[in-house]
Write a protein that holds these residues in place. Structure first.
Motif: not given
Length: 228
Positions: A2-23
């Protein structure tokens, strides 16, 4: 894969997903955190809600992604729900993480009569302060990271109406409810969960599970992706 495209909510950039992306990557999948225009490192770019929809669609097309699991947190559920209907057979599943949902012709702020915006970019929603994150399952370190990574959220993205090209109940969807944020689901989510294409997961954490419980959140995303 699968290809997960991870979009953060208000105020945040892509780094919000760093730890999830690792897993997700450790499990053999693609993970593509996306910063929306007008936020974080893209703060200077012109934007709006429909620009955010285009940000998502264009990134998927640019990378030529297939079997896309499109994930939206909080506000990002609104552009994600619209983008999901525009990427055709590239879409495998949508996941709304404690998210707002788009309603055709309505904005994020529809019904928020007391909400006021200030600043530039047709107004902005200023980031939360550390005290606002109490009782959300976050450590002081988590809160410091969220605050440090936050920028004002552009008002045009909150006031523009959504344009749905495909009904949400027709999309294969997982909704993740964060119980420390709200014990009851919004009525619209309850109604959509009647669709045999929708499923519900609950997490005993607050509104920012990508910080508070990244491993558990990644596990739910992987389980959702396996449903196709």
């Amino acid at each position: 894969m699968s290809e997960f495209v991870l979009v953060p909510g208000t105020w945040l950039g892509s780094s919000a997903w760093d730890e999830v992306a690792v897993h997700l990557r450790a499990a053999g999948h693609g993970a593509h955190p996306l910063t929306l225009s007008g936020l974080a490192e893209r703060r200077a770019e012109p934007t709006g809600q429909q620009a955010h929809v285009r940000d998502i669609v264009e990134e998927i097309e640019r990378l030529d992604l297939r079997d896309v699991v499109l994930v939206g947190h909080g506000y990002a559920g609104i552009p994600v729900g619209q983008a999901a209907g525009r990427i055709g057979d590239r879409l495998a599943r949508v996941v709304f993480v404690d998210a707002s949902l788009p309603a055709d012709g309505q904005s994020f702020l529809t019904g928020w009569a007391l909400m006021t915006l200030g600043g530039s970019n047709n107004g902005s929603w200023h980031p939360l302060q550390p005290a606002d994150f109490a009782h959300q399952g976050l450590t002081d370190e988590h809160i410091a990271r969220i605050v440090a990574g936050s920028t004002p959220h552009p008002g045009t993205t909150l006031t523009e109406p959504a344009v749905l090209t495909r009904p949400l109940d027709m999309l294969p969807t997982t909704y993740i409810q964060c119980l420390l944020d709200h014990l009851t689901l919004p009525p619209r989510v309850v109604e959509l969960l009647k669709s045999d294409r929708w499923e519900l997961f609950e997490m005993f954490t607050g509104h920012w599970p990508m910080y508070s419980e990244p491993r558990e959140l990644a596990a739910i995303l992987l389980q959702s992706a396996s449903r196709g």
